[in-house]
Design a protein around this motif. Structure first.
Motif, PDB file in Angstrom:
ATOM      1  N   PHE A 199       0.811  -1.214   0.000  1.00 30.07           N
ATOM      2  CA  PHE A 199       0.000   0.000   0.000  1.00 30.07           C
ATOM      3  C   PHE A 199       0.851   1.275   0.000  1.00 30.07           C
ATOM      4  CE2 PHE A 199      -2.477  -3.373   2.068  1.00 30.07           C
ATOM      5  CZ  PHE A 199      -3.513  -3.464   1.146  1.00 30.07           C
ATOM      6  N   VAL A 200       1.630   1.458  -1.068  1.00 29.07           N
ATOM      7  CA  VAL A 200       2.436   2.679  -1.191  1.00 29.07           C
ATOM      8  C   VAL A 200       1.526   3.902  -1.221  1.00 29.07           C
ATOM      9  CG1 VAL A 200       4.152   3.891  -2.562  1.00 29.07           C
ATOM     10  CG2 VAL A 200       4.173   1.409  -2.487  1.00 29.07           C
ATOM     11  N   GLY A 201       0.475   3.820  -2.009  1.00 29.55           N
ATOM     12  CA  GLY A 201      -0.435   4.959  -2.114  1.00 29.55           C
ATOM     13  C   GLY A 201      -1.099   5.288  -0.804  1.00 29.55           C
ATOM     14  N   GLY A 202      -1.541   4.262  -0.073  1.00 33.73           N
ATOM     15  CA  GLY A 202      -2.181   4.493   1.216  1.00 33.73           C
ATOM     16  C   GLY A 202      -1.254   5.205   2.187  1.00 33.73           C
ATOM     17  N   MET A 203       0.026   4.822   2.182  1.00 34.78           N
ATOM     18  CA  MET A 203       0.990   5.472   3.060  1.00 34.78           C
ATOM     19  C   MET A 203       1.249   6.911   2.624  1.00 34.78           C
ATOM     20  SD  MET A 203       4.990   4.496   3.845  1.00 34.78           S
ATOM     21  CE  MET A 203       5.531   5.033   2.217  1.00 34.78           C
ATOM     22  N   LEU A 204       1.520   7.105   1.333  1.00 35.36           N
ATOM     23  CA  LEU A 204       1.883   8.440   0.855  1.00 35.36           C
ATOM     24  C   LEU A 204       0.722   9.424   0.965  1.00 35.36           C
ATOM     25  CD1 LEU A 204       4.004   7.515  -2.296  1.00 35.36           C
ATOM     26  CD2 LEU A 204       4.840   8.233  -0.044  1.00 35.36           C
ATOM     27  N   LYS A 205      -0.482   8.975   0.698  1.00 38.52           N
ATOM     28  CA  LYS A 205      -1.636   9.871   0.794  1.00 38.52           C
ATOM     29  C   LYS A 205      -1.850  10.323   2.236  1.00 38.52           C
ATOM     30  CE  LYS A 205      -3.877   7.819  -3.222  1.00 38.52           C
ATOM     31  NZ  LYS A 205      -4.910   6.873  -3.707  1.00 38.52           N
ATOM     32  N   TYR A 206      -1.609   9.426   3.188  1.00 37.84           N
ATOM     33  CA  TYR A 206      -1.755   9.810   4.599  1.00 37.84           C
ATOM     34  C   TYR A 206      -0.640  10.773   5.001  1.00 37.84           C
ATOM     35  CZ  TYR A 206      -3.135   9.366   9.482  1.00 37.84           C
ATOM     36  OH  TYR A 206      -3.580   9.630  10.754  1.00 37.84           O
ATOM     37  N   ILE A 207       0.572  10.525   4.516  1.00 34.54           N
ATOM     38  CA  ILE A 207       1.688  11.426   4.822  1.00 34.54           C
ATOM     39  C   ILE A 207       1.447  12.803   4.192  1.00 34.54           C
ATOM     40  CG2 ILE A 207       4.138  11.852   4.322  1.00 34.54           C
ATOM     41  CD1 ILE A 207       4.629   8.868   4.817  1.00 34.54           C
ATOM     42  N   ARG A 208       0.824  12.839   3.027  1.00 38.68           N
ATOM     43  CA  ARG A 208       0.508  14.135   2.427  1.00 38.68           C
ATOM     44  C   ARG A 208      -0.399  14.958   3.348  1.00 38.68           C
ATOM     45  NH1 ARG A 208       0.532  16.589  -2.582  1.00 38.68           N
ATOM     46  NH2 ARG A 208      -0.980  18.292  -2.709  1.00 38.68           N
ATOM     47  N   LYS A 209      -1.367  14.289   3.973  1.00 37.36           N
ATOM     48  CA  LYS A 209      -2.302  14.987   4.865  1.00 37.36           C
ATOM     49  C   LYS A 209      -1.720  15.209   6.255  1.00 37.36           C
ATOM     50  CE  LYS A 209      -6.503  13.260   2.613  1.00 37.36           C
ATOM     51  NZ  LYS A 209      -7.721  12.442   2.778  1.00 37.36           N
TER      52      LYS A 209
END
Length: 367
Positions: A239-249
């Protein structure tokens, strides 16, 4: 390769929070009336009213206990089949519902989780469900609703060692989880939840750099590469996207994305979910990179017909072509799209199956 998903329609299941709420409702009803409702129905946050059969129950003069065996449906949940128990006793007038961690339920020891340090690891949504369940029993049987609820999961401490709880600072057992009360098979919601909580804990600890890894080998390797403590390591899996999207927020200064060559090839191709269900390694895509690196036609053709990503890597290496750095660079471009404009530093690390470094990018921010 099989994903382990059963054939045919998949059964939904129930979260530990829903089981705990139902057990608490039954136990409080018995404390007030002497009788355990069996099955016991509760109201979930979205209005569903499932009923749960009791697996165990007992009552004394001042306490009642009910237990429900968790059914996670067709989801490969580590707590499937676990017994979730709630013991209820009267609390001081006006105290409302107080929560206690019993056997197999953890306690929060690090900041950054949605509960204060020292609290039982019964998450806010399950607490709300338990309060609702207690209120329903109180309304039906003339109770005050002032109770002490102890949630326990026999064997939960051993089960918790298979989860990320120790890394997150939840010690002594499991977390009681669930927002909707329903387990959606293969939604991987618990994994995504753990990724988010890992980032929260790292931020609360003041860390400026975290690393998400696709597996244990790359996690150990990236920790060595950057000298990172365990609390900075995010078990992101696919889940690269799940991690990066949360880090963006929820920004942190720098993030490293680490994985094996095959997984990082899929990232380079543009995938943010690296599971096989989302797509396979595209060997023609790899062949195009080999051609761009100056590979001869024979090498390009061999890569296009490779059996595995590692096979393609070895073909390129025999031709003296640095395929892994090209994959790392394009993986950075995919990940950077998620973090664009945030000022968060990003780098990519690609490792072999033994944890040897194949390629890395420099840390830089996405425009």
């Amino acid at each position: 390769m099989s994903s382990g998903k059963p054939a045919g329609p998949l059964r939904h299941g129930w979260t530990t929070g829903a089981c705990a709420a139902a057990a608490a409702k039954a136990a409080y009803a018995a404390l007030l009336t002497g009788d355990f409702p069996d099955p016991v129905a509760i109201t979930l946050p979205k209005g569903q009213t499932p009923a749960f059969a009791l697996a165990v129950h007992e009552r004394s003069a001042d306490e009642a206990m009910a237990g429900i065996v968790k059914d996670a449906g067709d989801d490969p949940d580590v707590t499937h089949g676990a017994l979730v128990r709630a013991s209820v006793r009267h609390g001081p007038p006006g105290s409302g519902v107080a929560f206690v961690a019993g056997e197999g339920v953890g306690t929060v020891t690090r900041p950054g989780l949605p509960l204060p340090v020292g609290e039982p690891a019964i998450n806010p949504a399950p607490r709300a469900m338990i309060r609702q369940a207690v209120a329903e029993s109180a309304a039906a049987h003339g109770g005050s609703g002032d109770v002490v609820v102890t949630i326990s999961v026999p064997g939960g401490e051993a089960l918790a060692r298979k989860t990320l709880n120790p890394r997150l600072g939840v010690v002594g057992g499991l977390s009681i989880l669930g927002t909707s009360g329903i387990v959606v098979p293969f939604s991987c919601s618990a994994w995504i939840h753990s990724i988010h909580r890992g980032i929260d804990v790292a931020r609360a600890a003041g860390l400026a750099h975290v690393a998400g890894a696709t597996g244990a080998v790359s996690e150990e390797a990236v920790a060595r590469l950057h000298g990172l403590p365990e609390i900075a390591l995010i078990d992101m899996g696919d889940f690269v996207g799940g991690m990066l999207k949360y880090i963006r927020k929820h920004p942190i200064g720098r993030v490293t994305v680490a994985g094996g060559f095959a997984k990082m090839t899929k990232l380079a191709q543009g995938f943010l979910d690296l599971h096989s269900r989302s797509g396979a390694v595209d060997f023609r895509w790899l062949a195009e990179r080999v051609e761009a690196l100056g590979g001869e036609a024979e090498t390009v053709a061999a890569v296009a017909q490779a059996n595995t990503a590692v096979d393609a890597l070895e073909i390129a290496a025999r031709a003296g072509l640095a395929l892994a750095p090209a994959v790392a660079a394009e993986g950075w471009t995919t990940a950077a799209r998620v973090l664009a404009g945030t000022g968060i530093g990003l780098d990519i690390a690609v490792f072999d199956r033994e944890g040897g470094l194949l390629a890395r990018t420099a840390e830089r921010t996405a425009a």
